[in-house]
Design an enzyme around this catalytic site. Structure first.
Site, short mmCIF file in Angstrom:
data_model
loop_
_atom_site.label_atom_id
_atom_site.label_comp_id
_atom_site.label_asym_id
_atom_site.label_seq_id
_atom_site.Cartn_x
_atom_site.Cartn_y
_atom_site.Cartn_z
N CYS A 177 -0.25 2.39 7.29
CA CYS A 177 1.10 2.87 6.98
C CYS A 177 2.08 2.81 8.15
O CYS A 177 3.25 2.45 7.92
CB CYS A 177 1.06 4.26 6.35
N ARG A 225 -12.30 3.37 12.07
CA ARG A 225 -12.42 4.79 12.40
C ARG A 225 -13.84 5.05 12.89
O ARG A 225 -14.80 4.57 12.28
CB ARG A 225 -12.10 5.66 11.18
N GLN A 227 -8.65 -1.65 3.30
CA GLN A 227 -7.97 -0.88 2.26
C GLN A 227 -7.03 -1.78 1.46
O GLN A 227 -6.35 -2.63 2.03
CB GLN A 227 -7.15 0.26 2.89
N ASP A 269 -4.14 -1.46 0.51
CA ASP A 269 -3.04 -0.55 0.80
C ASP A 269 -1.71 -1.10 0.30
O ASP A 269 -1.45 -2.30 0.36
CB ASP A 269 -2.93 -0.36 2.31
N HIS A 309 2.60 0.39 0.35
CA HIS A 309 3.55 1.46 0.63
C HIS A 309 4.87 1.10 -0.01
O HIS A 309 5.41 0.01 0.19
CB HIS A 309 3.68 1.66 2.14
N LYS A 320 -1.11 14.47 -2.64
CA LYS A 320 -1.60 13.24 -3.24
C LYS A 320 -2.22 13.50 -4.61
O LYS A 320 -2.57 14.64 -4.95
CB LYS A 320 -2.63 12.56 -2.33
N HIS A 326 2.35 6.15 -0.78
CA HIS A 326 1.14 5.45 -0.33
C HIS A 326 0.24 5.28 -1.56
O HIS A 326 0.07 6.24 -2.32
CB HIS A 326 0.37 6.26 0.70
#
Length: 644
Positions: free
Chosen positions: A335, A364, A382, A384, A386, A470, A516
Site C-alpha cells: 500500500c 515479513r 498478495q 493487492d 488499492h 475491515k 485496500h
C-alpha cells in the site's frame, strides 16, 4: 428483584442472587441439562454466579462456540491436574482453550512426556472427570496468591502483573489454578478425551525465555463425537497441502534458500499463473489498472505509512547501503508504494476512482516455530489492489469489491462462508492511527455495505488493522474448518499521512478515501487452503493438466499425438503417456496425480478416431469422439467458472 434480558429480547424478573442455571431451569429443564456456560452483560460468568443487577444473559450449550470454549478451558484444568498427579514437581504455566481443543504449557523439569504416555494421561483425565467435581471460582488477595505459587516462577510472574482485587483462583477436586473464569458446571460433562500432540513452546512466546512443553488435547461430551473428530483428522492428514503439494509437484522448500521461502515448481507456477489470469480478467472488467512496484523501499516510506512503527521490530531488518544513513526495507506491504503511484499525478474528482492492482510479493519475518508450509511463510505474493475514491463513491466501490470477492469464492467452490466486520477497540486507542471521526465513518461505511449486500456477518471489536476497519470473509472448507480468506479495508488515514489529494468540483483540494482489497489474500496461503479444500481435485478450469492420454502400447503413439493436437485446438490442456508400462499402472499413477480425465487409446480407438474416457475416481464414460469429449470439458468449466 432484577430484570434479565434474554437473547430473544424478552425480559424476566428474578430475585437478586439468581444464577444463570436458575434462569435456564425457569425456561425448561431440558435447556438446563444442556447449558454449560454463560455470559452476563458481555462478560463470561459461571453458571452458578449470583446475578445482582439488571442485564443481558446469554446461555451457551455445546452447540455454541462459546460453549465449546468453556468446555475446553475446563478440560485444560483437568489435564493440568492429571499432569501434576502423574509428574510430581512440574510447574504449570498457562492453559487456554483454542479453536479445536486446548493446550497447557508445562515446565516438566526432570520429567519428559512423549506419545507413549498419552494413553496414561487420557486415562487419568477421565478418572478425574468421572468424579463430577464442581468448578468453584473465588477471589484471592495478591499476597496470598504469590505465596501459593512461591515455587512456580511462571505463575508468580503472571500474578505480579495483576492488580490486587482482580485475582481469582478456580478449584475443582484437589486442584487449584490461577484463572479468570468461564467453566462448565462440573467435570462429569467430560466423557471423551484425546491427547493430540506435544511441542516445544517458549514462555510467553519469547525465544529468550525458558522453553516449555506444550501438551495439546481435545475433549467431547460424547465418545462418538471424539470418534468423528479423529476420523476428520485422518482425512485432514490426507489433504495436508504439504503432502499434496509434494505429490502433485507444485512447490518445494530449500534450507539453503531459507525457511519460509517457497520455491514454485513448473506445475505450481502454472497453477499460480492461471489464478492470476483469472483475477486479472475480472479486474480488467471492473476497471482496475495493473501496476508493478519494487521489492524494497526506503525506510522513510514505511515510517510515513506507520508500518515501521507497528511492524519494524518484528520484520526483516533494514538493508544498509554504502551511502551513509541510507537504509531500505524488504517490502512488508504494497500500500505505501501504491500511495506514491497515486501521488505521482494530480487528479480531479472526474478522474476518480483510480483502481491500482498488483500481484506484489512482500516479506515479513515470522518466527521459525510459526512457519507452516504455505500457510505461514516469510515471503508471499498478495493479490493487492488499492482504490482511491471520493467519499461519495465509497459505498458503490466497496460493494463492487464485495461482488468481486463473491465471484472468486463462487468460481473456486468456497460456498460456505460468513463475514466479519473488524472494528477498532476503543479501550486501546494506541493500537491505531488516525482521527476517531474518520474511524467512525469508515466503520459505518463497511456495516452499511454489508447490510445492503445481505451478508451474514458479525462485528468483532479489536480486530481492525492499525490504519482502518475491515470486512473479512471467513470460509468453511470441506472439512468444516474455518479460514479467513479475502479482506476489504476502508482507510482514511494513509491518504492523510501521504498527503494525497484530488481537485473537487469546487476547485479545492480534498482527501480521497482509500480501499485496500485482496480476494485471495496471499497466493501461497490461498493455494494451500484450496489444496486442502479440494483434496487436490481443483475445478477443471484451474487444473494445470485437464486430461492424460494413456496409450495401451507404444505403437499408438502417433495417434496419441494426433489426439493431443486436437485437444490443443480446443484449448484443452493434456499430456501423453506412451511408456511401455501396463495400462493399470498408468491409470494408478494418473489417479495419484489427480488428472480429471484419462483418455485411453488402443487398437479400436485408433481405428475409429475415438478415445475411451475415464473420469478421476473410476467412472467410465465410454468411447467417444474428440468433439464430444471437448464438449464435456466445456460443460464442466461452465458449471464451475462463474460469470462476472
Amino acid at each position: 428483584m432484577i430484570n434479565i434480558t434474554l437473547p430473544d429480547g424478552s425480559v424476566k424478573s428474578f430475585d437478586t442472587g439468581v444464577t444463570p442455571m436458575d434462569v435456564a431451569k425457569s425456561i425448561s429443564e431440558g435447556l438446563a441439562r444442556n447449558v454449560i456456560s454463560a455470559s452476563f452483560n458481555g462478560t463470561k460468568v459461571e453458571t452458578v454466579t449470583p446475578l445482582s443487577e439488571d442485564g443481558a444473559l446469554v446461555l451457551f450449550t455445546w452447540r455454541d462456540d462459546e460453549g465449546k470454549q468453556a468446555f475446553w478451558h475446563s478440560s485444560a484444568h483437568v489435564m493440568a491436574q492429571a499432569i501434576e498427579e502423574l509428574y510430581p514437581g512440574v510447574n504449570l504455566t498457562i492453559g487456554p482453550a483454542i479453536e479445536n481443543g486446548f493446550y497447557y504449557d508445562v515446565d516438566f523439569g526432570d520429567h519428559s512426556i512423549s506419545e507413549k504416555d498419552f494413553k496414561t494421561l487420557e486415562t487419568k483425565m477421565l478418572e478425574i472427570a468421572r468424579g463430577k467435581h464442581n468448578f468453584n471460582m473465588h477471589p484471592v488477595p495478591k499476597a496470598e496468591a504469590l505465596d501459593f505459587y512461591k515455587d512456580n516462577p511462571f505463575k508468580t510472574e503472571l500474578i505480579e502483573n495483576l492488580e490486587d482485587g482482580t485475582i481469582t483462583f478456580c478449584d475443582h477436586s484437589t486442584f487449584t489454578d490461577l484463572c479468570r473464569g468461564g467453566h462448565i458446571p462440573n467435570t462429569g460433562l467430560i466423557k471423551a478425551v484425546k491427547i493430540l500432540s506435544v511441542a516445544g513452546a517458549y514462555w510467553r512466546g519469547d525465544e529468550n525465555k525458558p522453553q516449555l512443553t506444550r501438551v495439546y488435547g481435545i475433549s467431547f461430551p460424547k465418545q462418538k463425537e471424539l470418534t468423528a473428530y479423529l476420523e476428520l483428522l485422518e482425512e485432514a492428514k490426507k489433504r495436508d497441502h504439504r503432502k499434496l503439494g509434494k505429490e502433485l509437484e507444485l512447490f518445494t522448500f530449500s534450507q539453503k534458500v531459507g525457511q519460509g521461502l517457497p520455491l514454485w515448481l513448473p506445475k505450481g507456477a502454472a497453477l499460480r499463473e492461471r489464478l492470476e489470469n483469472f483475477l486479472k480478467a475480472a479486474q480488467k472488467k471492473a476497471g482496475y489498472e495493473m501496476v508493478v512496484t519494487p521489492h524494497i523501499g526506503q525506510k522513510e516510506l514505511y515510517i510515513t505509512s506507520g508500518h515501521y512503527a507497528k511492524y519494524g521490530e518484528d520484520s526483516f531488518q533494514p538493508i544498509h547501503t554504502p551511502k551513509e544513513d541510507e537504509a531500505f526495507l524488504l517490502k512488508p506491504m504494497n500500500c505505501p508504494h501504491h500511495c506514491e503511484i497515486y501521488k505521482s499525478s494530480q487528479w480531479s474528482y472526474k478522474d476518480l476512482p483510480k483502481r491500482f492492482a498488483e500481484f506484489g510479493t512482500v516479506y515479513r519475518y515470522e518466527q521459525s516455530g510459526e512457519l507452516h508450509g504455505l500457510t505461514r511463510v516469510r515471503g508471499f505474493t498478495q493479490d493487492d489492489a488499492h482504490l482511491f475514491c471520493t467519499p461519495e463513491q465509497l459505498d458503490k466501490e466497496f460493494k463492487d469489491v464485495i461482488d468481486l470477492v463473491l465471484y472468486v469464492f463462487g468460481s473456486l467452490g468456497f460456498d460456505n462462508f460468513t463475514a466479519q466486520v473488524s472494528v477498532r477497540d476503543p479501550e486501546n486507542p494506541d493500537k491505531y492511527i488516525g482521527d476517531v471521526a474518520n474511524w467512525e465513518k469508515a466503520e459505518q461505511a463497511i456495516i452499511n455495505a454489508a447490510n445492503d449486500k445481505g451478508l451474514d456477518y458479525v462485528i468483532e471489536t479489536g480486530e481492525a488493522a492499525f490504519y482502518g476497519p475491515k470486512l473479512d470473509f471467513m470460509v468453511k472448507d470441506a472439512l468444516g474448518r474455518r479460514w479467513q480468506l479475502g479482506t476489504i479495508q476502508v482507510d482514511y488515514n494513509l491518504p492523510e499521512r501521504f498527503d494525497l489529494t484530488y481537485k473537487g468540483s469546487d476547485n479545492e483540494l480534498h482527501r480521497p478515501v482509500m480501499i485496500h482489497r485482496a480476494p485471495f489474500g496471499s497466493m501461497e496461503r490461498f493455494v494451500a487452503l484450496l489444496l486442502e479444500h479440494t483434496g487436490g481435485n481443483f475445478p477443471i478450469w484451474l487444473m494445470p493438466t485437464q486430461a492424460k492420454i494413456l496409450s495401451l502400447s507404444e505403437k499408438y503413439e502417433k495417434y496419441s499425438e494426433k489426439v493431443l493436437n486436437l485437444l490443443e485446438n480446443h484449448e484443452i490442456r493434456a499430456l501423453g503417456d506412451h511408456r511401455n508400462e501396463t495400462i493399470g499402472k498408468k491409470i494408478r499413477e494418473a489417479e495419484m496425480q489427480k488428472y480429471p480425465y484419462m483418455l485411453i487409446i488402443g487398437e479400436q480407438e485408433a481405428h475409429e478416431n475415438k478415445v475411451t474416457v475415464r473420469k478421476h475416481g473410476g467412472e467410465d464414460l465410454g468411447m467417444m469422439g474428440i468433439e464430444d469429449f471437448a464438449q464435456i470439458i466445456k460443460d464442466d468449466i461452465t458449471k464451475t467458472l462463474k460469470s462476472f
